[in-house]
Scaffold this motif. Sequence first.
Motif, PDB file in Angstrom:
ATOM      1  N   ARG A  47       0.827  -1.208   0.000  1.00  0.00           N
ATOM      2  CA  ARG A  47       0.000   0.000   0.000  1.00  0.00           C
ATOM      3  C   ARG A  47       0.862   1.260   0.000  1.00  0.00           C
ATOM      4  N   LEU A  48       1.935   1.253   0.804  1.00  0.00           N
ATOM      5  CA  LEU A  48       2.831   2.410   0.831  1.00  0.00           C
ATOM      6  C   LEU A  48       3.508   2.611  -0.512  1.00  0.00           C
ATOM      7  N   MET A  49       3.911   1.523  -1.153  1.00  0.00           N
ATOM      8  CA  MET A  49       4.544   1.633  -2.464  1.00  0.00           C
ATOM      9  C   MET A  49       3.571   2.172  -3.496  1.00  0.00           C
ATOM     10  N   LYS A  50       2.324   1.692  -3.478  1.00  0.00           N
ATOM     11  CA  LYS A  50       1.329   2.164  -4.446  1.00  0.00           C
ATOM     12  C   LYS A  50       0.939   3.620  -4.199  1.00  0.00           C
ATOM     13  N   ASP A  51       1.010   4.048  -2.941  1.00  0.00           N
ATOM     14  CA  ASP A  51       0.622   5.423  -2.632  1.00  0.00           C
ATOM     15  C   ASP A  51       1.646   6.426  -3.121  1.00  0.00           C
ATOM     16  N   TYR A  52       2.962   6.061  -3.106  1.00  0.00           N
ATOM     17  CA  TYR A  52       3.980   7.077  -3.382  1.00  0.00           C
ATOM     18  C   TYR A  52       5.081   6.642  -4.350  1.00  0.00           C
ATOM     19  N   LEU A  78       0.623   5.879  16.748  1.00  0.00           N
ATOM     20  CA  LEU A  78      -0.318   6.487  15.817  1.00  0.00           C
ATOM     21  C   LEU A  78      -0.275   5.856  14.431  1.00  0.00           C
ATOM     22  N   PHE A  79       0.870   5.278  14.034  1.00  0.00           N
ATOM     23  CA  PHE A  79       1.042   4.792  12.668  1.00  0.00           C
ATOM     24  C   PHE A  79       0.829   3.285  12.559  1.00  0.00           C
ATOM     25  N   ASP A  80       0.270   2.697  13.591  1.00  0.00           N
ATOM     26  CA  ASP A  80       0.056   1.252  13.584  1.00  0.00           C
ATOM     27  C   ASP A  80      -0.986   0.865  12.540  1.00  0.00           C
ATOM     28  N   GLU A  81      -2.033   1.636  12.412  1.00  0.00           N
ATOM     29  CA  GLU A  81      -3.130   1.263  11.519  1.00  0.00           C
ATOM     30  C   GLU A  81      -2.711   1.322  10.045  1.00  0.00           C
ATOM     31  N   TYR A  82      -1.922   2.329   9.680  1.00  0.00           N
ATOM     32  CA  TYR A  82      -1.543   2.486   8.274  1.00  0.00           C
ATOM     33  C   TYR A  82      -0.305   1.666   7.921  1.00  0.00           C
ATOM     34  N   LEU A  83       0.723   1.708   8.764  1.00  0.00           N
ATOM     35  CA  LEU A  83       1.969   1.013   8.481  1.00  0.00           C
ATOM     36  C   LEU A  83       2.025  -0.386   9.059  1.00  0.00           C
ATOM     37  N   GLN A  84       1.060  -0.748   9.901  1.00  0.00           N
ATOM     38  CA  GLN A  84       1.015  -2.080  10.504  1.00  0.00           C
ATOM     39  C   GLN A  84       2.301  -2.387  11.277  1.00  0.00           C
ATOM     40  N   ILE A  85       2.718  -1.427  12.081  1.00  0.00           N
ATOM     41  CA  ILE A  85       3.914  -1.555  12.908  1.00  0.00           C
ATOM     42  C   ILE A  85       3.523  -1.274  14.347  1.00  0.00           C
ATOM     43  N   SER A  86       3.972  -2.090  15.248  1.00  0.00           N
ATOM     44  CA  SER A  86       3.636  -1.917  16.647  1.00  0.00           C
ATOM     45  C   SER A  86       4.334  -0.680  17.221  1.00  0.00           C
ATOM     46  N   GLU A  87       3.879  -0.295  18.385  1.00  0.00           N
ATOM     47  CA  GLU A  87       4.461   0.880  19.040  1.00  0.00           C
ATOM     48  C   GLU A  87       5.938   0.659  19.360  1.00  0.00           C
ATOM     49  N   ARG A  88       6.267  -0.515  19.824  1.00  0.00           N
ATOM     50  CA  ARG A  88       7.665  -0.805  20.163  1.00  0.00           C
ATOM     51  C   ARG A  88       8.549  -0.782  18.927  1.00  0.00           C
ATOM     52  N   THR A  89       8.083  -1.370  17.835  1.00  0.00           N
ATOM     53  CA  THR A  89       8.873  -1.369  16.603  1.00  0.00           C
ATOM     54  C   THR A  89       9.062   0.049  16.076  1.00  0.00           C
TER      55      THR A  89
END
Length: 363
Positions: free
Chosen positions: A55-60, A139-150
């Motif tokens: 999704r990130l690649m397709k967006d930008y 805040l970016f967990d939903e879009y980037l699918q990365i946990s808070e710790r990561t």
Amino acid sequence: MSSSDEESLVNTMKSIFAYRNNVLIRREAEEQNGAQSSRRKRRYIRRNRVEAHNRLMKDYFVQDPKYLPEYFKRRYRMSQSLLEKIIEGILSYSTRPDEPKWFTYFQQRPNALGVLGVSIILKVASAIRQLAYGDSPDLFDEYLQISERTSRESLQNFTRCIIDLYGNVYMTEPTEDDICRLYHKYEELHGFHGMLGSIDCMHWAWEKCPNAWKGHFTRGDHGYPTIMLEAVASYDNWIWHAYFGMAGSNNDLNVLNASPLFDSLLTDTAPQIPYEIGDVDFDRGYYLADGIYPSWASFVKGFSSVVDAKRKKQSAARKDVERTFENLQGRWDEPHPLSPVGITHLQNLDINSIGAEYLDGLL
């Protein structure tokens, strides 16, 4: 004591003992539940990182992206080409046999089940978004699918990578060749001999300043918390010195007294490049400053009014540092061709405070 009184006392004691037993039983049950909950396995959230990467690649980053480059620059505070160069630098550095652990952190490796971990572009995107907006890592967990710790680890390792990659290039003191080039260029542009650049301070707004610190970081003429940045900039927006972190309640003199700008002069390690003005020889250059700075040999103060051509040239040279501050804040009307920037004496610097639009012209 009558029989009725004895019966009443017995009933009262029974009620007390029953209440006490109920309390003990409830406490024991709570302790057991707590012990069981502490032994529960950590909750696992199934994040689709492959889908987030695509999704990130397709967006930008594809040939026909969903969002134009202007959206990327506004959201990430840098251009796509700059981000790609940073990623290339991290990947090329991570191939060395003695690479630090913060470079190896961005290598995408499979886990015990053979599933690949988070891609480097997701980690870097998370770090830059945190720097650009100053928001929580969660805040970016939903879009980037990365946990808070990561996300937090990505930010910490990303800043270390940037220092290792570009610290020796953009955080160095001017060499003799650099000083000679500045002498020649300022003489060619403005007719000034021995000038190294222009020095000034600016107030950077601190939107998320803690309430307990607002009084210390707020000055009356601004009315909001700020952090001060002292910088020396030359004609090409090259920053030779930057000292950041002083509270906004200070003035330029307080920042100058705390900054290490003249440490090399005090230790007699600054390069000596002689020049001549009016048959008088000098061995070290000077900075153009405003009236608040002290009357030192290293400062030449600007004229209070512009009435002739000579004063106009000095006023134009004085605009170098002001234009640099505008570039740092991304407030220029048109893209300005920027040369590589050398930053010295950079202390307590948060990249969020130095606009990444300025870095866009560096690499």
